[in-house]
Design a protein around this motif. Structure first.
Motif, short mmCIF file in Angstrom:
data_model
loop_
_atom_site.label_atom_id
_atom_site.label_comp_id
_atom_site.label_asym_id
_atom_site.label_seq_id
_atom_site.Cartn_x
_atom_site.Cartn_y
_atom_site.Cartn_z
N ASN A 172 0.84 -1.19 0.00
CA ASN A 172 0.00 0.00 0.00
C ASN A 172 0.89 1.25 0.00
O ASN A 172 1.86 1.33 0.75
N GLU A 230 0.42 4.20 1.18
CA GLU A 230 0.46 4.95 2.43
C GLU A 230 1.40 4.33 3.46
O GLU A 230 1.71 4.96 4.48
N LYS A 264 -4.22 -0.44 -10.75
CA LYS A 264 -5.24 0.59 -10.53
C LYS A 264 -6.41 0.04 -9.70
O LYS A 264 -6.89 0.69 -8.77
N GLN A 265 -6.85 -1.16 -10.03
CA GLN A 265 -8.03 -1.70 -9.35
C GLN A 265 -7.73 -2.25 -7.96
O GLN A 265 -8.60 -2.22 -7.09
N THR A 266 -6.51 -2.74 -7.73
CA THR A 266 -6.17 -3.24 -6.39
C THR A 266 -5.73 -2.13 -5.46
O THR A 266 -5.73 -2.28 -4.23
N GLY A 267 -5.33 -0.98 -6.02
CA GLY A 267 -4.85 0.12 -5.19
C GLY A 267 -3.47 -0.13 -4.63
O GLY A 267 -3.02 0.62 -3.74
N LYS A 268 -2.76 -1.12 -5.14
CA LYS A 268 -1.43 -1.44 -4.65
C LYS A 268 -0.37 -0.79 -5.53
O LYS A 268 -0.65 -0.30 -6.63
N ILE A 269 0.88 -0.77 -5.05
CA ILE A 269 2.02 -0.37 -5.88
C ILE A 269 3.07 -1.47 -5.80
O ILE A 269 3.18 -2.18 -4.79
N ARG A 304 3.74 2.57 -9.81
CA ARG A 304 2.35 2.92 -9.54
C ARG A 304 1.72 3.49 -10.81
O ARG A 304 2.39 3.61 -11.85
#
Length: 297
Positions: free
Chosen positions: A97, A99, A130-135, A152
């Motif tokens: 994530n 953050e 994009k859809q998982t919100g992960k990098i 990302r």
């Protein structure tokens, strides 16, 4: 854009051929050192102090100083042979994530575009991130420098941002003169929080400009056109060493017209500019000679 790296992103068994482009642009104004007598630029020459002669590029080698005055030498071929696979492949090690990463780790961003027939795999990775919100966290080597990297999505493009390794981040304990934990005056804290709330708004990067560079560019244009301009240093701020926090906070609140006795204080209309803002806001070089004189120094 100029391609700065060419290789592939690898995650699992998926191979994504990509080209890398620098995402930021250095707009620093660079001055050359000139001989005032004749106006000729001064050249920087490679010269050996021991042999007292200039050295040609083919006579140079890379050297690491392991003791004072003692070096171990490497040829370019030896250094190239030691380069890891990350010099050709961006191997994604983990997905995390965003953050969870402290901004202190980030160094420089690059854009990645699909290369050859890699458009399908590129689009798959982009949409999955994009859809998982992960990098993705990966390793990469650029210009003989190995680093961590975060992959990302920015708009509809994969963005790679180089990162420091953990051992490159200095410990906070090494920072001198940090204040020890101490009790905070509750009234001062409440006023400070109110001030932060009043000055908070959505981030709009386009409103921030490099006023110093603008002033330099205008001064350069004046000199090119033969206009005479006076450039003097701005007067130094003669502030007091004694800080009255509550007085400073109150003055700041007054500057933005916030009543401290109301929990529902509203921001003053954006159309009206406070006196404090008028004093501190950098003036445009075109309309204020004082601003130009201050920043050009």
């Amino acid at each position: 854009m100029h391609t700065v790296w060419k290789g592939a992103i690898s995650f699992g068994l998926v191979h994504v051929p990509v080209k890398m482009f620098t995402a930021t642009e250095d707009k620093d104004i660079r001055f050359r050192t000139i001989h005032k007598k004749c106006g000729t630029p001064i050249s920087q020459t490679r010269r050996c102090a021991h042999c007292d002669q200039d050295v040609e590029p083919e006579e140079l080698a890379k050297g690491f100083e392991y003791e004072r005055g003692k070096f171990v030498l490497f040829s370019e071929e030896e250094i190239d042979a030691l380069k890891p696979d990350s010099a050709r492949v961006i191997q994604i090690l983990d997905f995390v994530n965003l953050e969870e990463i402290d901004p202190i780790y980030f160094v420089k961003p690059y854009y990645l575009s699909p290369d050859m027939a890699g458009g399908g795999a590129y689009g798959l990775l982009l949409e999955a991130i994009k859809q998982t919100g992960k990098i993705g966290i990966a390793k990469i080597s650029i210009r003989s420098k190995s680093s961590l990297a975060a992959i990302r999505v920015v708009d509809n493009c994969l963005c790679l941002e180089t990162m420091h390794f953990p051992d490159e981040i200095r410990a906070i304990s090494q920072v001198p003169n940090l204040p020890e934990q101490q009790a905070v005056n509750e009234k001062e804290l409440q006023v400070a929080k109110l001030l932060i709330e009043q000055l908070s708004e959505p981030f709009s990067p386009e409103k921030y400009t490099d006023d110093y560079r603008s002033a330099l560019l205008e001064a350069i244009e004046h000199k090119i056109s033969g206009e005479s301009i006076d450039i003097v240093a701005a007067p130094a701020d003669k502030g007091s060493n004694v800080i009255d926090l509550m007085a400073a906070l109150q003055a700041s609140l007054d500057a933005v017209k916030i009543p401290t006795d109301s929990g529902k204080a509203d921001k003053k209309p954006a159309a009206k500019e406070s006196k404090a803002e008028t004093k501190t806001k950098p003036a445009k070089a075109k309309t204020s000679k004082a601003a130009k004189k201050g920043t050009a120094s």
